[in-house]
Design an enzyme around this catalytic site. Structure first.
Site: not given
Length: 510
Positions: A373-375, A479
């Site tokens: 997720e993200c990072g 994502s």
């Protein structure tokens, strides 16, 4: 009774005031549970540090109004005192009109998921923090405006922040006396009390070596700066029956206007009407615990506590590891959870840990179910370019580079799933939240999601990576979208089922 610390706008000192109250209560040996309105990760870290109890996010967009009520009722009962920190200004939220309107016509533009909305859902009073640094008698007009805009929101009193002198305080007190507004605290200018911040807000607690000294100072000031005779009754945790079930309005006509927005709002209404049972539906459990590696260090620390709880409740054994320090993934794990955080700040150290980069690559490429997720997505890319433009090698599962920049991607997103993942089926929808200053140098050939926003000017955007040539079945979900799984048991259930079927004795194909 429990209360909500709200602000007239962002930057008025909500977090500092909240931490001061929490620190004072904790220093008295009292059990206190904190909550945070909205999708924030960093403020809850500070709450947790002070109270020793995980802070809970209250977000009716990412979850549902019913889940907000369930979450608050459940966790506030476990402590003697409870406190909720609001988000932005009291009435600042998103604009889901006309579909997501409450039954009363008094539902203001952009008010959904605001602090005021949470106050109405939980039927709790609000303490309004006012920045007094550049006004005196006008304070009465501001306070009165907030008190009367929505009669359903009970302003129990105000805390005056950044008061400059005794004479300044007298002017403020005289003005508020004319409208009979209770003053629950007076916070003088404290220029020496600051919490450092950077591109995504406050720096996390792990990077703040002076935090203990700050918390001690806040607790000491709280003892004399607040009217505890009035505050204590407001902070007591409510009885279990205090919050009534939410009654949703009948479904309105949504056939008018922009069809894409109507579609967005239709899904939002479906999310609103979902129940959020505390019991896990249709679940027999696993025969044994399923070990899942979870990245937890200064680079990766953005996790909703409710997500962690749901995994553990379903049978996961979460095994912490550090991409910064550990040489390899923990032995025997059957899944990988890479949360968000600040990999860009620690890119050099991450890149230097070549053994764990190889270990992660081998595990993911061999089919280990992976949620990034993200990072976490940035970590799985080829390279990470920091704010200076310097490139640092990362895991290399996905072909693009992650590049830091000045543009902020921020806001709620409605995501329609375009392919099967370890968490979703094709065609399903979920609300998430974006908050990042990086971008990828290439779009996925087969994206996970099609993203939409609340507003008409937000373009439909492909996003997310999942495919990997060497893996026959979908095992990756990567994502930028942050997800809160509250009330959506099928998400962690599916992930753990995939993990259950993975052989932890994988061999690298390298």
């Amino acid at each position: 009774m429990t209360t909500i610390i709200a602000g007239e706008r962002s930057g008025v000192g909500k977090t500092t005031i909240t931490l001061a109250i929490l620190a004072y209560l904790q220093r008295q040996g009292l059990k206190v549970q904190s909550f945070k309105v909205g999708p924030d990760y960093i403020d809850p870290m500070f709450h947790h540090y002070v109270t020793g109890r995980p802070c809970r996010n209250l977000d009716p967009v990412l979850t549902s109004p019913e889940y907000v009520q369930d979450c608050f009722n459940r966790h506030s009962q476990l402590a003697e005192f409870s406190l909720i920190e609001g988000v932005m200004g009291l009435f600042d939220g998103v604009q889901p009109a006309p579909l997501l309107m409450e039954s009363s016509p008094l539902f203001f533009l952009g008010d959904f998921a605001s602090t005021a909305h949470i106050a109405r859902l939980l039927q709790l009073p609000v303490i309004l923090v006012l920045d007094c640094s550049r006004l005196s008698s006008s304070i009465a007009a501001i306070a009165q405006g907030y008190r009367t805009l929505d009669p359903r929101v009970n302003i129990a009193g105000v805390i005056l922040n950044r008061v400059g002198s005794d004479r300044h305080l007298e002017l403020l007190q005289d003005a508020l006396a004319t409208i009979q507004m209770p003053i629950l605290g007076v916070w003088r200018r404290q220029d020496h009390i600051t919490i450092p911040d950077r591109h995504l807000g406050l720096i996390p607690t792990a990077e703040f070596p002076q935090l203990d000294a700050l918390i001690d100072r806040l607790a000491h000031l709280a003892e004399t700066c607040f009217d505890w005779e009035q505050l204590f009754p407001l902070l007591k945790s409510p009885p279990a029956t205090a919050v009534k079930p939410l009654e949703l309005p009948p479904e309105p006509d949504i056939c008018r206007g922009d069809s894409r927005i109507a579609s967005t709002q239709r899904v939002a209404l479906e999310n609103l009407r979902k129940s959020s049972p505390l019991e896990i539906p249709n679940w027999d459990g696993f025969k044994s615990k399923i070990p899942v590696a979870i990245a937890q260090d200064s680079a990766f620390n953005f996790y909703y506590q409710d997500n962690i709880d749901s995994l553990e409740s379903l049978g996961a054994e979460l095994v912490p590891w550090s991409p910064l320090k550990d040489a390899v993934l923990p032995e025997g794990v059957q899944g990988l959870y890479l949360g968000g955080g600040f990999p860009e700040i620690f890119a050099e150290t991450l890149a230097a840990n070549t053994s764990v980069l190889r270990s992660v690559y081998q595990a993911v490429a061999s089919g280990m179910p992976t949620y990034a997720e993200c990072g976490g997505l940035m970590y799985l890319c080829q390279n990470l370019l920091d704010f200076t433009g310097k490139s640092w090698p990362m895991v290399g599962i996905f072909p693009p580079n992650a590049v830091m920049g000045s543009r902020l991607s921020l806001g709620y997103r409605l995501a329609k799933t375009l392919q099967d993942t370890p968490l979703f089926r094709t065609g399903e929808t979920v609300w998430g939240h974006e908050f990042h200053r990086s971008h990828l140098t290439a779009e996925p050939a087969s994206p996970l999601f099609q993203l939409q926003g609340f507003h008409r000017n937000f373009p439909v955007t492909p996003e997310g990576w999942g495919s990997f040539p060497q893996i026959a079945t979908p095992a990756i979900h990567a994502s930028y979208l942050h997800l809160h799984w509250g009330g959506q048991w099928q998400i962690p259930q599916r992930f753990l089922r995939r993990c259950q079927n993975f052989d932890p004795g994988f061999k690298s194909f390298l």
